[in-house]
Design a protein around this motif. Structure first.
Motif, PDB file in Angstrom:
ATOM      1  N   ILE B 134     -32.432 -68.288 -64.073  1.00 55.49           N
ATOM      2  CA  ILE B 134     -33.686 -68.217 -63.333  1.00 55.49           C
ATOM      3  C   ILE B 134     -33.802 -69.274 -62.243  1.00 55.49           C
ATOM      4  O   ILE B 134     -34.498 -69.067 -61.234  1.00 55.49           O
ATOM      5  CB  ILE B 134     -34.895 -68.298 -64.306  1.00 55.49           C
ATOM      6  CG1 ILE B 134     -36.149 -67.748 -63.642  1.00 55.49           C
ATOM      7  CG2 ILE B 134     -35.106 -69.718 -64.808  1.00 55.49           C
ATOM      8  CD1 ILE B 134     -36.088 -66.272 -63.288  1.00 55.49           C
ATOM      9  N   GLN B 135     -33.117 -70.408 -62.388  1.00 56.40           N
ATOM     10  CA  GLN B 135     -33.290 -71.451 -61.378  1.00 56.40           C
ATOM     11  C   GLN B 135     -32.785 -71.021 -60.001  1.00 56.40           C
ATOM     12  O   GLN B 135     -33.169 -71.618 -58.995  1.00 56.40           O
ATOM     13  CB  GLN B 135     -32.631 -72.769 -61.823  1.00 56.40           C
ATOM     14  CG  GLN B 135     -31.113 -72.837 -61.675  1.00 56.40           C
ATOM     15  CD  GLN B 135     -30.405 -72.375 -62.934  1.00 56.40           C
ATOM     16  OE1 GLN B 135     -30.991 -71.710 -63.784  1.00 56.40           O
ATOM     17  NE2 GLN B 135     -29.132 -72.701 -63.052  1.00 56.40           N
ATOM     18  N   HIS B 136     -31.984 -69.970 -59.961  1.00 50.60           N
ATOM     19  CA  HIS B 136     -31.518 -69.499 -58.651  1.00 50.60           C
ATOM     20  C   HIS B 136     -32.629 -68.821 -57.847  1.00 50.60           C
ATOM     21  O   HIS B 136     -32.467 -68.563 -56.665  1.00 50.60           O
ATOM     22  CB  HIS B 136     -30.322 -68.560 -58.828  1.00 50.60           C
ATOM     23  CG  HIS B 136     -29.127 -69.258 -59.405  1.00 50.60           C
ATOM     24  ND1 HIS B 136     -28.368 -70.148 -58.689  1.00 50.60           N
ATOM     25  CD2 HIS B 136     -28.601 -69.250 -60.659  1.00 50.60           C
ATOM     26  CE1 HIS B 136     -27.406 -70.637 -59.463  1.00 50.60           C
ATOM     27  NE2 HIS B 136     -27.528 -70.110 -60.658  1.00 50.60           N
ATOM     28  N   GLN B 137     -33.729 -68.536 -58.486  1.00 55.76           N
ATOM     29  CA  GLN B 137     -34.871 -67.948 -57.781  1.00 55.76           C
ATOM     30  C   GLN B 137     -35.913 -69.011 -57.429  1.00 55.76           C
ATOM     31  O   GLN B 137     -37.006 -68.674 -56.982  1.00 55.76           O
ATOM     32  CB  GLN B 137     -35.548 -66.878 -58.663  1.00 55.76           C
ATOM     33  CG  GLN B 137     -34.627 -65.799 -59.175  1.00 55.76           C
ATOM     34  CD  GLN B 137     -34.042 -64.921 -58.062  1.00 55.76           C
ATOM     35  OE1 GLN B 137     -34.407 -65.037 -56.897  1.00 55.76           O
ATOM     36  NE2 GLN B 137     -33.122 -64.056 -58.437  1.00 55.76           N
ATOM     37  N   ALA B 138     -35.574 -70.279 -57.610  1.00 57.74           N
ATOM     38  CA  ALA B 138     -36.605 -71.314 -57.538  1.00 57.74           C
ATOM     39  C   ALA B 138     -37.299 -71.391 -56.198  1.00 57.74           C
ATOM     40  O   ALA B 138     -38.489 -71.672 -56.111  1.00 57.74           O
ATOM     41  CB  ALA B 138     -35.994 -72.675 -57.876  1.00 57.74           C
ATOM     42  N   LYS B 139     -36.582 -71.159 -55.118  1.00 54.86           N
ATOM     43  CA  LYS B 139     -37.263 -71.227 -53.825  1.00 54.86           C
ATOM     44  C   LYS B 139     -37.362 -69.854 -53.164  1.00 54.86           C
ATOM     45  O   LYS B 139     -37.876 -69.750 -52.063  1.00 54.86           O
ATOM     46  CB  LYS B 139     -36.576 -72.228 -52.905  1.00 54.86           C
ATOM     47  CG  LYS B 139     -35.200 -71.834 -52.434  1.00 54.86           C
ATOM     48  CD  LYS B 139     -34.739 -72.739 -51.298  1.00 54.86           C
ATOM     49  CE  LYS B 139     -34.743 -74.204 -51.675  1.00 54.86           C
ATOM     50  NZ  LYS B 139     -34.304 -75.061 -50.568  1.00 54.86           N
ATOM     51  N   GLY B 140     -36.933 -68.833 -53.868  1.00 60.08           N
ATOM     52  CA  GLY B 140     -36.778 -67.547 -53.197  1.00 60.08           C
ATOM     53  C   GLY B 140     -37.962 -66.615 -53.209  1.00 60.08           C
ATOM     54  O   GLY B 140     -37.911 -65.567 -52.585  1.00 60.08           O
ATOM     55  N   ILE B 141     -39.018 -66.929 -53.928  1.00 59.01           N
ATOM     56  CA  ILE B 141     -40.048 -65.895 -54.078  1.00 59.01           C
ATOM     57  C   ILE B 141     -41.359 -66.350 -53.463  1.00 59.01           C
ATOM     58  O   ILE B 141     -42.298 -66.766 -54.126  1.00 59.01           O
ATOM     59  CB  ILE B 141     -40.201 -65.487 -55.555  1.00 59.01           C
ATOM     60  CG1 ILE B 141     -38.817 -65.199 -56.179  1.00 59.01           C
ATOM     61  CG2 ILE B 141     -41.074 -64.241 -55.650  1.00 59.01           C
ATOM     62  CD1 ILE B 141     -38.821 -64.718 -57.609  1.00 59.01           C
TER      63      ILE B 141
END
Lengths: 306, 306, 306, 306
Positions: B134-141
């Protein structure tokens, strides 16, 4: 508690300012008009996530708080679901203030009263906080953010432990960076201290003394009607306190008297580099806490959007 | 796994589209330009927090997942700090998918492969996910959000359990609401099902069958290059599945083949009422997960800002 | 608190009996001589473990306490250790009173005093109990055990919910079984109620009302100098209480006035069958709590050895 | 895995000895006759509790396992129950092997097989162990215990880290102490190492290297049909291992090949002092694990009764 502390608290006290029932404090200053105006700060579409990683290798030493522990309740290997799919799930055990977090207005207090005059012993029990708990900030923290990079102002990678940031430093940073801090803004202060853990990996040193805001900064924040304040150290304020014998005096005045929510362990390095590069220290800022009912703090992953 | 499912997965598969090393999937579609354009949706300054309360009285029945348990590690009553202040702290134990949450792309899979072709058994172990966590979505949404209110479209408070929302329903809602869904948008779908728990307090019924997206909606989402999709039920998709013998087929195609992050238990009621009142179903949307390293999901408190 | 309750508490109060500093209460009655004598009850070498299974499928409903949740922190599959071995580890999250357990003397109280006169508010805080915590029983509970099988006495599989066991019932069981209960003995009372969960799987019913000891049994236990008392229901005493408006009055008198440790959810069925078969209702009994510092209770796995 | 290790495992392997379905291993050797005979060791009525305190100040460093964290879910101060009583409750979060504990036979393995030939990957998953889990020892560990005090034999307070205890040392201790170790006995070995934590408070040193049993002791234990073995260090065996490149080889042979349960962090100091004083090194010993379903280990509080 010293007479000077009590006098400062009384001077800056916001009790009743937003009604006798208020549980939000200074985040009330982020009005819809402020939110709309803040949207104008979105110019390049760059998104900066200010949360630190949450895992067993975090900055907590275990003396006071521990790092999060996450467990897989299933990995998908233990059984195939009907139809051939597989699923994984996890659980976490963590102090709510183990990482990047907001302190609720019920986190600290003195003379048995919380912000807005609520009796502390009656409202903060083993069940949690029945006044000023973190869920009251759930929709309140989105608007204009401003970064003041004090380490850069001083020309250092990081301020030394025990360095007190003064109101004059804050003014100097505003002037140097060409930015103003006004009503309803969320102020982020960079000390560079996060690198003690992030770069050096030194938990014990990171959690011992630290550079941070001096107690007098409370007046500066109050005069500008700042909505909330956060920093890249673990307690916002300078440690040890400059006032002999006091523990976290700025926390006490901000949380308990002013009703100002405090953010800690915000990772500001990538954002600060970008601000230095383009000379723009304002941004749209969203930082809602999780809605833990009755909690005295919450982890979060704040976003600065430029 | 049926041949039809495997064929649909192959048809919509985005593996390699954002590079062989990608771990984010369709949130890559939220480009900086999209973020800047989305800022224009902030018009009134109204902020809607879509997270559900996190406490022991939540919707989990305990059969599969449990509700969060929060404990006070100190209340401030047990001792006075030097100087007269007192402090309170708390800890939580919770499944990361117990409340409003994003599923990581490592949450579900089939044929031993995760999104982008990573072997599942090697990358999802008792230690967590070493790919697609999940940390790969930390700045993406963060970007443009669109609400499609299917319950309102159908003129009901809530759709019935087992009701499959079709691509035609999504098109009809777009037309009725006067809104389009395009590349990089985050789509929020309202079924009204949240009220089974929120209004009726019926956990067992809420967690049993539910109305939700049909499997064919995967093509609709793919064709429009939607960045992420969420709903106000607990599994996004219709339950039981229309395809006999399959378990959560839409999860499998979205997470594993398309690389599309799924949001669940978003409380859309207040937002939907406002959208109906002003006829505007788009908004600025920020929904960063917490940065739990290696996690297959994360709780969060998403904000819709109009 | 009724006058009658306060009078009963005063009548049976053991405060000061074992010194002003005592934190053990009636388990002081198990003297070394009693332990040596009890060894004579080991005649066949049969061992009965009275603990219930500790897992997520236990009797807790989640309203008050939850069942234990155990997680694997590693399974051995995630990596091979140098040399070719592999290891598995696990963690647990649980209420200390979720299963077979002893109540510490700090578990319940009234009029702000614990057993032996310690002020409650000062000694039971969010940090735990600094008086009468469970670790003070760590070596004290090993000696002669006696089972009184009241269900068998009444000729039923289980007593009905709300059935109050009287001192006369205890005497009748002693006579019927040919056993005496004396100073330093641990008394185990079988109601048959455990089968509501164990056989019927009905958590809600098991945790609602129950058969159990009446309040007057406190005098019977006191007169015989019983060292500790346990049963196969979840609260030892009859529920609802026979005294209108009181909550767990027997707990209050035993724990707070007499200083008698209470055991709950002891699985007595296999032991009772053996006692009925050979006509011997005494045994060597070891039931040390875990040494949780400051805890108000502890899970355990008691052994009866015949 | 070396050829020598595999050969030793094959030589001492007890697979099938107690049936193809056995999940208990060498504790089968404690027959009812052994229990009855062991009762004769109760002569003075002295009870020694061998469990270490379970709290946040325990010996775990947090690198591998953490110390237990206990939380009060209520203290009794937050509300008065109907009738005037008050109650306190607590929860714990802990690794099952954080303190005094038994390793289950599923705790370690090699060549993908557990004790008695069960495939490891299939039987130890994120859900726990479906073979050789700790609950199978729930009633099996009560009988004769023997202490061999190697530190005292060598005339030191504690053996040095890395000191390998040999079969000759065990024989010498038996001779010096005038005690024999035979079939069905539980052997407790004192190294004095516990004092590194208990007296010096040095967690890091305690958990680094340690004195303990050499690998050859496996043959000695096997030849005497010992039922279980425990020590006052944290891993029973000498660390680092004498065999270059191997990790915990004695664990692998005892748990996986012999089916012998291993006890760790038993506090033997008070017991050893008493044994030295009266010259009697045998006792009645009860050490049931808690019945955690599927667990690979369990905390406990063992009792030695003389």
């Amino acid at each position: 508690m010293t007479d000077a502390m009590r006098a400062l608290g009384a001077e800056l006290r916001n009790w009743g300012r937003w009604g006798a029932d208020d549980q939000r404090g200074t985040t009330n200053l982020i009005t819809p008009e402020k939110v709309v105006a803040a949207a104008g700060a979105i110019r390049t579409g760059k998104v900066f996530d200010l949360g630190i990683p949450l895992d067993a290798d975090g900055p907590q030493t275990g003396h006071f708080r521990s790092n999060p522990r996450r467990f897989m309740s299933r990995t998908g290997q233990e059984r195939e679901l009907p139809g051939g799919g597989r699923g994984a799930d996890d659980w976490v055990v963590m102090p709510l203030q183990a990482g990047t977090q907001w302190d609720a207005l019920s986190h600290m207090f003195y003379d048995d009263h919380l912000y807005n005059g609520y009796p502390a012993a009656a409202h903060v029990t083993a069940l949690g906080a029945t006044r000023n708990a973190i869920q009251h900030q759930a929709k309140g923290i989105a608007g204009r953010g401003v970064l003041l990079d004090i380490a850069r102002l001083k020309g250092v990678d990081r301020l030394a432990a025990g360095t007190a940031i003064t109101p004059a430093d804050l003014d100097a940073a505003c002037a140097e960076q060409g930015v103003t801090v006004g009503a309803g803004d969320v102020l982020l202060v960079r000390t560079g201290w996060w690198s003690v853990f992030a770069a050096d990996g030194d938990r014990e040193r990171f959690m011992d003394a630290e550079p941070g805001l001096s107690l007098e900064c409370a007046r500066w924040l109050h005069a500008r009607d700042v909505a909330a304040v956060a920093a890249d150290n673990w307690a916002l304020e300078v440690l040890p306190a400059q006032q002999e014998g006091l523990t976290l005096p700025l926390h006490l005045v901000l949380l308990r008297d002013m009703g100002m929510t405090i953010g800690e362990m915000f990772d500001l390095d990538e954002l600060a580099a970008d601000c230095a590069a383009d000379g723009t220290y304002e941004f749209f800022f969203t930082a809602p806490p999780l809605k833990f009912t009755g909690a005295v703090g919450s982890p979060l992953n704040p976003l600065a959007i430029k």
